[in-house]
Design a protein around this motif. Structure first.
Motif, short mmCIF file in Angstrom:
data_model
loop_
_atom_site.label_atom_id
_atom_site.label_comp_id
_atom_site.label_asym_id
_atom_site.label_seq_id
_atom_site.Cartn_x
_atom_site.Cartn_y
_atom_site.Cartn_z
N LEU A 1 41.45 30.95 40.52
CA LEU A 1 42.37 30.98 41.65
C LEU A 1 42.57 29.59 42.25
CD1 LEU A 1 41.04 34.18 43.42
CD2 LEU A 1 43.26 33.94 42.28
N PRO B 1 36.86 37.37 45.80
CA PRO B 1 37.36 37.30 44.41
C PRO B 1 36.27 36.76 43.48
CG PRO B 1 38.89 36.23 45.93
CD PRO B 1 37.65 36.52 46.69
N LEU C 1 46.73 35.62 43.70
CA LEU C 1 46.46 36.86 44.43
C LEU C 1 47.77 37.33 45.03
CD1 LEU C 1 43.20 36.04 46.43
CD2 LEU C 1 43.39 37.37 44.33
N TYR D 1 44.77 40.75 41.85
CA TYR D 1 45.04 39.57 41.03
C TYR D 1 46.47 39.65 40.52
CZ TYR D 1 40.04 38.51 40.91
OH TYR D 1 38.75 38.20 41.25
#
Length: 145
Positions: free
Chosen positions: A52, A46, A5, A111
């Motif tokens: 992630l 997210p 991120l 992202y």
């Protein structure tokens, strides 16, 4: 491959400001008997959380340049006092300096693919981390660093 991120680091004028904030958060957590990590609260959750948390980081934009990152260690959803859904991005305690990378202002987070993320400053070679910040910024703007 990890997904990352990127977010504006509002209120910080330098990496030192960010490090001070992270240190204060860690000390507060330790005093409360919790793990010494910091976190960032955001409204949007997210959807690609697994990617992630598979080695991803939150890259911080400070004064128009990506300058640092923190490892993402967790994502927690919660409802605040006003009944609004929020997301807590749990961050590792270490602030890692990165090569400068210019970024225009944007809202929220985005992202960031690994191929687009700036490298860690320590990976750029001997002496880079010791350069004055302004020199590093100028060299980055010229595409030389």
């Amino acid at each position: 491959m990890a997904l990352h991120l990127i977010k504006l680091c509002v209120g910080a004028d330098s990496i030192d400001d960010l490090r001070d904030w992270v240190s204060r958060k860690a000390l507060t957590a330790i005093a409360a008997g919790l793990e010494p990590h910091s976190f960032h609260v955001t409204r949007m959750v997210p959807k690609r959380g697994e990617e992630l948390l598979d080695g991803g980081s939150l890259y911080w934009v400070i004064k128009g340049q990506v300058q640092a990152r923190q490892r993402l260690t967790g994502i927690e959803t919660f409802t605040d006092a006003d009944g609004i859904g929020r997301c807590k991005l749990i961050l590792g305690p270490e602030v890692v300096e990165t090569a400068y990378q210019p970024r225009r202002a944007f809202q929220g987070w985005r992202y960031l693919q690994t191929s687009e993320a700036p490298r860690d400053l320590s990976a750029l070679g001997v002496g880079t981390a010791e350069m004055p910040l302004e020199l590093r910024r100028e060299l980055a703007e010229l595409g030389l660093l």
